[in-house]
Design a protein around this motif. Structure first.
Motif, short mmCIF file in Angstrom:
data_model
loop_
_atom_site.label_atom_id
_atom_site.label_comp_id
_atom_site.label_asym_id
_atom_site.label_seq_id
_atom_site.Cartn_x
_atom_site.Cartn_y
_atom_site.Cartn_z
N GLU A 11 0.83 -1.20 0.00
CA GLU A 11 0.00 0.00 0.00
C GLU A 11 0.87 1.26 0.00
OE1 GLU A 11 -2.41 -0.67 3.47
OE2 GLU A 11 -3.87 -1.86 2.35
N GLU A 12 1.94 1.24 0.78
CA GLU A 12 2.86 2.38 0.82
C GLU A 12 3.52 2.59 -0.55
OE1 GLU A 12 5.61 1.48 3.96
OE2 GLU A 12 4.06 1.65 5.51
N ILE A 13 3.89 1.50 -1.19
CA ILE A 13 4.52 1.59 -2.51
C ILE A 13 3.56 2.19 -3.52
CG2 ILE A 13 5.34 0.18 -4.44
CD1 ILE A 13 6.74 -1.60 -2.31
N VAL A 14 2.32 1.73 -3.51
CA VAL A 14 1.31 2.25 -4.44
C VAL A 14 1.13 3.75 -4.20
CG1 VAL A 14 -1.15 2.20 -5.03
CG2 VAL A 14 0.13 0.05 -4.80
N PHE A 15 1.00 4.14 -2.94
CA PHE A 15 0.83 5.56 -2.62
C PHE A 15 2.01 6.37 -3.14
CE2 PHE A 15 1.53 9.14 0.28
CZ PHE A 15 0.34 9.83 0.10
N THR A 16 3.22 5.88 -2.90
CA THR A 16 4.43 6.59 -3.33
C THR A 16 4.47 6.72 -4.85
OG1 THR A 16 5.64 5.80 -1.40
CG2 THR A 16 6.95 6.56 -3.26
N LEU A 17 4.16 5.65 -5.55
CA LEU A 17 4.19 5.69 -7.02
C LEU A 17 3.09 6.59 -7.57
CD1 LEU A 17 4.95 1.95 -7.83
CD2 LEU A 17 6.49 3.89 -8.15
N GLU A 18 1.92 6.60 -6.93
CA GLU A 18 0.83 7.43 -7.41
C GLU A 18 1.11 8.92 -7.23
OE1 GLU A 18 -2.65 5.86 -5.44
OE2 GLU A 18 -3.06 4.50 -7.12
N LYS A 19 1.92 9.27 -6.23
CA LYS A 19 2.27 10.68 -6.04
C LYS A 19 3.03 11.20 -7.26
CE LYS A 19 4.53 11.31 -2.27
NZ LYS A 19 5.17 11.50 -0.98
N GLY A 20 3.85 10.36 -7.86
CA GLY A 20 4.52 10.71 -9.10
C GLY A 20 5.69 11.67 -8.98
N ASP A 21 6.24 11.82 -7.78
CA ASP A 21 7.36 12.76 -7.63
C ASP A 21 8.72 12.08 -7.53
OD1 ASP A 21 7.00 11.67 -5.14
OD2 ASP A 21 6.91 13.57 -4.06
N GLU A 29 12.74 1.06 -9.38
CA GLU A 29 13.23 0.30 -8.24
C GLU A 29 12.09 -0.06 -7.28
OE1 GLU A 29 15.83 1.21 -4.24
OE2 GLU A 29 16.41 2.25 -6.08
N ILE A 30 11.29 0.93 -6.95
CA ILE A 30 10.17 0.70 -6.02
C ILE A 30 9.12 -0.21 -6.66
CG2 ILE A 30 8.25 1.86 -4.86
CD1 ILE A 30 10.16 4.17 -4.30
N TYR A 31 8.88 -0.04 -7.94
CA TYR A 31 7.94 -0.90 -8.65
C TYR A 31 8.39 -2.36 -8.57
CZ TYR A 31 5.16 -2.94 -12.39
OH TYR A 31 4.31 -3.75 -13.12
N GLY A 32 9.68 -2.58 -8.78
CA GLY A 32 10.24 -3.94 -8.69
C GLY A 32 10.05 -4.53 -7.31
N GLU A 33 10.26 -3.72 -6.29
CA GLU A 33 10.05 -4.18 -4.91
C GLU A 33 8.58 -4.56 -4.70
OE1 GLU A 33 10.35 -2.46 -0.34
OE2 GLU A 33 11.30 -1.33 -1.97
N GLY A 34 7.69 -3.74 -5.24
CA GLY A 34 6.26 -4.02 -5.13
C GLY A 34 5.87 -5.31 -5.84
N MET A 35 6.44 -5.53 -7.01
CA MET A 35 6.14 -6.76 -7.74
C MET A 35 6.61 -7.99 -6.96
SD MET A 35 4.34 -6.09 -10.32
CE MET A 35 4.40 -7.71 -11.07
N LYS A 36 7.79 -7.89 -6.37
CA LYS A 36 8.31 -8.99 -5.57
C LYS A 36 7.38 -9.29 -4.39
CE LYS A 36 12.29 -10.43 -2.88
NZ LYS A 36 13.00 -9.94 -1.74
N LEU A 37 6.97 -8.24 -3.69
CA LEU A 37 6.05 -8.43 -2.56
C LEU A 37 4.72 -9.00 -3.03
CD1 LEU A 37 6.67 -5.16 -0.51
CD2 LEU A 37 7.15 -7.49 0.24
N SER A 38 4.24 -8.52 -4.16
CA SER A 38 2.98 -9.00 -4.71
C SER A 38 3.05 -10.51 -5.00
CB SER A 38 2.65 -8.24 -5.98
OG SER A 38 1.51 -8.76 -6.60
N LEU A 39 4.14 -10.94 -5.59
CA LEU A 39 4.30 -12.37 -5.88
C LEU A 39 4.39 -13.19 -4.61
CD1 LEU A 39 6.79 -12.18 -8.89
CD2 LEU A 39 4.38 -12.83 -8.95
N GLU A 40 5.09 -12.67 -3.60
CA GLU A 40 5.18 -13.37 -2.31
C GLU A 40 3.80 -13.50 -1.67
OE1 GLU A 40 8.07 -11.37 0.14
OE2 GLU A 40 9.68 -11.71 -1.31
N CYS A 41 3.02 -12.43 -1.71
CA CYS A 41 1.67 -12.46 -1.13
C CYS A 41 0.78 -13.45 -1.89
CB CYS A 41 1.05 -11.07 -1.15
SG CYS A 41 1.76 -9.92 0.05
N ARG A 42 0.87 -13.41 -3.20
CA ARG A 42 0.08 -14.34 -4.01
C ARG A 42 0.42 -15.79 -3.68
NH1 ARG A 42 -2.57 -13.92 -9.21
NH2 ARG A 42 -1.94 -11.75 -9.15
#
Length: 63
Positions: A11-21, A29-42
């Motif tokens: 959720e924090e990653i999504v918020f950070t990416l949506e801010k766009g700054d 880098e953050i997107y990759g971290e999010g994808m890794k976490l997403s796969l682990e959760c799945r």
């Protein structure tokens, strides 16, 4: 890391990416971290589903 903490981090990653700054490099880098976490959760959810399914079918067996 517990499942709930992974979801919170996602959720924090999504918020950070949506801010766009972010710079493109940091966003990637953050997107990759999010994808890794997403796969682990799945994977954790799939394992839980299999466990519930096998427990449920195991309890219905007749000796």
């Amino acid at each position: 890391m517990p499942f709930e903490d992974k979801i919170k981090k996602l959720e924090e990653i999504v918020f950070t990416l949506e801010k766009g700054d972010l710079s493109l490099d940091k966003a990637v880098e953050i997107y990759g971290e999010g994808m890794k976490l997403s796969l682990e959760c799945r994977s954790e959810l799939e394992n839980a589903k299999l466990k519930l399914t096998s427990d449920k079918s195991g309890g219905n067996e007749v000796d």
